[in-house]
Enzyme design. Structure first.
Site, short mmCIF file in Angstrom:
data_model
loop_
_atom_site.label_atom_id
_atom_site.label_comp_id
_atom_site.label_asym_id
_atom_site.label_seq_id
_atom_site.Cartn_x
_atom_site.Cartn_y
_atom_site.Cartn_z
N CYS A 1 0.77 -1.31 -0.05
CA CYS A 1 0.04 -0.17 -0.01
C CYS A 1 0.99 1.36 0.09
O CYS A 1 0.33 2.45 -0.20
CB CYS A 1 -1.11 0.15 1.25
N CYS B 1 -13.01 0.04 8.03
CA CYS B 1 -11.93 -0.34 7.15
C CYS B 1 -12.04 0.12 5.73
O CYS B 1 -13.07 0.70 5.40
CB CYS B 1 -12.47 -1.64 6.61
N SER B 2 -10.94 0.55 5.10
CA SER B 2 -10.85 1.04 3.87
C SER B 2 -11.32 -0.20 2.88
O SER B 2 -11.50 -1.23 3.18
CB SER B 2 -9.44 1.12 3.42
N ILE C 1 -12.36 -2.31 -0.86
CA ILE C 1 -11.56 -2.84 -2.01
C ILE C 1 -11.88 -1.84 -2.97
O ILE C 1 -12.88 -1.90 -3.48
CB ILE C 1 -11.98 -4.21 -2.27
N LYS D 1 -10.54 5.28 3.66
CA LYS D 1 -11.57 4.81 4.23
C LYS D 1 -12.84 5.39 3.07
O LYS D 1 -13.84 4.42 2.63
CB LYS D 1 -12.00 5.40 5.30
N HIS E 1 -9.34 2.78 -1.54
CA HIS E 1 -8.02 2.38 -1.59
C HIS E 1 -7.55 1.35 -2.52
O HIS E 1 -7.21 0.36 -2.17
CB HIS E 1 -7.77 1.97 0.14
N1 COA Z 1 -16.98 0.94 3.73
C1 COA Z 1 -17.94 1.00 3.35
N2 COA Z 1 -18.77 0.33 2.57
C2 COA Z 1 -18.17 -1.02 2.32
C3 COA Z 1 -16.99 -1.25 2.56
C4 COA Z 1 -16.11 -0.30 3.24
N3 COA Z 1 -15.12 -0.44 3.69
N4 COA Z 1 -16.74 -2.64 2.04
C5 COA Z 1 -17.69 -3.13 1.17
N5 COA Z 1 -18.74 -2.04 1.61
C6 COA Z 1 -19.93 -2.23 1.00
C7 COA Z 1 -20.19 -2.57 -0.47
O1 COA Z 1 -20.23 -1.15 -1.04
C8 COA Z 1 -21.29 -3.44 -0.47
O2 COA Z 1 -22.41 -2.36 -0.60
P1 COA Z 1 -23.90 -2.78 -1.36
O3 COA Z 1 -24.26 -3.93 -0.99
O4 COA Z 1 -24.41 -1.52 -0.99
O5 COA Z 1 -23.12 -2.91 -2.96
C9 COA Z 1 -21.25 -4.09 0.74
O6 COA Z 1 -20.57 -3.26 1.70
C10 COA Z 1 -20.93 -5.56 0.74
O7 COA Z 1 -19.59 -5.55 -0.14
P2 COA Z 1 -18.58 -6.47 -0.02
O8 COA Z 1 -17.49 -6.29 -1.13
O9 COA Z 1 -19.45 -7.74 -0.19
O10 COA Z 1 -17.79 -6.52 1.42
P3 COA Z 1 -16.91 -7.38 2.17
O11 COA Z 1 -17.52 -7.99 3.28
O12 COA Z 1 -16.57 -8.60 0.87
O13 COA Z 1 -15.64 -6.76 2.18
C11 COA Z 1 -14.01 -5.63 3.74
C12 COA Z 1 -15.60 -5.65 3.48
C13 COA Z 1 -13.98 -4.76 4.87
C14 COA Z 1 -13.69 -6.97 4.44
C15 COA Z 1 -13.23 -5.30 2.68
O14 COA Z 1 -13.48 -4.22 2.26
C16 COA Z 1 -11.69 -5.34 3.09
O15 COA Z 1 -10.89 -6.55 3.23
N6 COA Z 1 -11.36 -4.19 3.57
C17 COA Z 1 -9.79 -4.08 3.85
C18 COA Z 1 -9.06 -3.81 2.64
C19 COA Z 1 -7.53 -3.90 2.94
O16 COA Z 1 -7.04 -4.88 3.91
N7 COA Z 1 -6.64 -3.13 2.25
C20 COA Z 1 -5.33 -3.17 2.70
C21 COA Z 1 -5.07 -2.22 3.90
S1 COA Z 1 -3.49 -2.51 4.55
#
Ligand code: COA
Length: 374
Positions: free
Chosen positions: A85, A208-209, A211, A323, A327
């Site tokens: 990142c 969480c930030s 995808i 966020k 990201h």
């Molecule tokens: N903030 C706000 N909304 C989010 C979100 C977030 N971080 N992540 C997903 N959503 C929303 C999606 O837009 C979707 O909305 P919708 O149903 O209205 O379309 C819904 O939540 C479900 O999305 P989905 O992709 O199925 O979520 P998920 O449960 O698979 O993933 C996380 C959520 C938090 C686990 C994923 O975003 C993640 O792993 N984030 C961290 C990324 C990371 O580690 N980056 C590197 C940093 S060091």
């Protein structure tokens, strides 16, 4: 800096889910916007530095430098850098090395990532490449898991409450409502953050930030000038694995890069009026304030409480941070530099700082921008 380096152009795609755009499309969009805003011709670019972490895994595409070069008519030399990142900051830092040495006069830096094509499992596993595959990954940790552990420990040591932590994402979402390039442009109350689904105790979805897909590009030059001068470019490193550190509630690479950057820019923290900081998870934003020296140990949340109340000492993550702006990992560090420049212009402020890290702070890049019109 051994030479004056100016940010002469910048371009972004909107961050988000881009099913209909390839890596090439995203890069092209950001590059064209950056060149247009610089007023330069493509042929003025001597070198391209590409920041990318995941293309082999998520897009079956290696050789990203050649892909970027093929987008310009004269196919300038290009190279790719990767620091998870923190790749964006590393790309800018690498560009500075070429510019300071005189080996290039104008460098195009582009960061790109296309993450949403992969399944949730595949992308979580790919992102764990930013941690230690021998010491961290075998335990089953994911990045939300790593930062969940960090948040738990921080709460235990400093008494941060769940309600306080929820302020961080609320502030970032408020800022993103003004940003046309942001993935999420809606307001979020602290209560909504606290009530969102649990991801990795104590972190919830809205800590969480996301995808994201997206690209960011900037043009840096020693021969073409603008009002935005790079006053410092510094990189520092730490152990890759969090298991080898004496504490997990501070990131020493941030502290080291910050000291070097302040020294190089010849300024103090009080001179900084705009900050983009790496809020991959809400708890990281709190810790960063302490590691950057804007708050005492255990008191990073106070800056966010002030921002929430509308009386903070500086602009922080005005584009929504990781966020709410999104990201796309390797594009983030370049986007931060662009956002700092926007904040300095809008706020008529002189110095701003972009703080970008890779993994759990194993690589940290800090850039200081000076608005020479102030
Ligand atoms: N903030 C706000 N909304 C989010 C979100 C977030 N971080 N992540 C997903 N959503 C929303 C999606 O837009 C979707 O909305 P919708 O149903 O209205 O379309 C819904 O939540 C479900 O999305 P989905 O992709 O199925 O979520 P998920 O449960 O698979 O993933 C996380 C959520 C938090 C686990 C994923 O975003 C993640 O792993 N984030 C961290 C990324 C990371 O580690 N980056 C590197 C940093 S060091």
């Amino acid at each position: 800096m051994q030479q004056d380096i100016f940010l002469v152009g910048s371009g972004l795609t909107r961050f988000g889910e881009w099913w209909d755009k390839s890596l090439r499309d995203l890069m092209r969009e950001a590059i064209e916007a950056a060149l247009e805003s610089s007023g330069l011709q493509a042929q003025d670019v001597d070198l391209i530095i590409v920041a990318n972490m995941l293309a082999e895994v998520t897009n079956n595409q290696a050789h990203m430098a050649a892909l970027a070069s093929s987008l310009l008519p004269h196919h300038p030399p290009a190279l790719r850098v990767e620091a998870a990142c923190g790749s964006g900051a590393l790309a800018v830092n690498t560009a500075c090395a070429f510019l300071e040495s005189g080996r290039a006069k104008t460098v195009l830096v582009v960061g790109v990532e296309k993450m949403t094509d992969a399944s949730a499992d595949a992308i979580s596993q790919a992102l764990m490449g930013a941690a230690d595959s021998e010491l961290d990954a075998p335990s089953g940790l994911t990045f939300p898991g790593i930062f969940g552990l960090i948040a738990k420990r921080y709460m235990y040591e400093f008494g941060l409450t769940r309600e306080q932590l929820s302020i961080v994402s609320s502030v970032h979402h408020k800022h993103a409502t003004e940003n046309a390039f942001a993935q999420f442009r809606y307001e979020l109350s602290p209560e909504a953050v606290s009530a969102s689904p649990l991801v990795s105790d104590p972190l919830r979805l809205f800590d969480c930030s996301p995808i994201s897909d997206g690209a960011a590009a900037c043009v840096l030059s020693t021969v073409h000038r603008s009002g935005m001068r790079l006053a410092a470019s510094q990189i520092a490193s730490d152990t890759l694995s969090i298991t080898q550190r004496p504490t997990i509630v501070s990131f020493p690479a941030t502290r080291a890069a910050m000291e070097l950057a302040l020294c190089e820019a010849d300024i103090t923290r009080k001179d900084i009026h705009a900050l983009e900081t790496h809020d991959c998870f809400s708890i990281a934003a709190v810790i960063n304030m302490e590691d950057l020296g804007f708050a005492k140990e255990g008191e990073g949340i106070r800056i966010y409480e002030d921002l929430h109340a509308g009386h903070a000492p500086m602009f922080v993550n005005m584009g929504g941070g990781l966020k709410a702006c999104g990201h796309p990992v390797a594009a983030t560090g370049i986007k931060q530099l662009i956002d700092v420049s926007k904040s300095l212009t809008r706020g008529r402020a002189r110095y701003g700082l972009a703080h970008n890290f890779g993994g759990a702070g194993a690589t940290c890049g800090i850039h200081v921008l000076e608005n020479t019109h102030v």
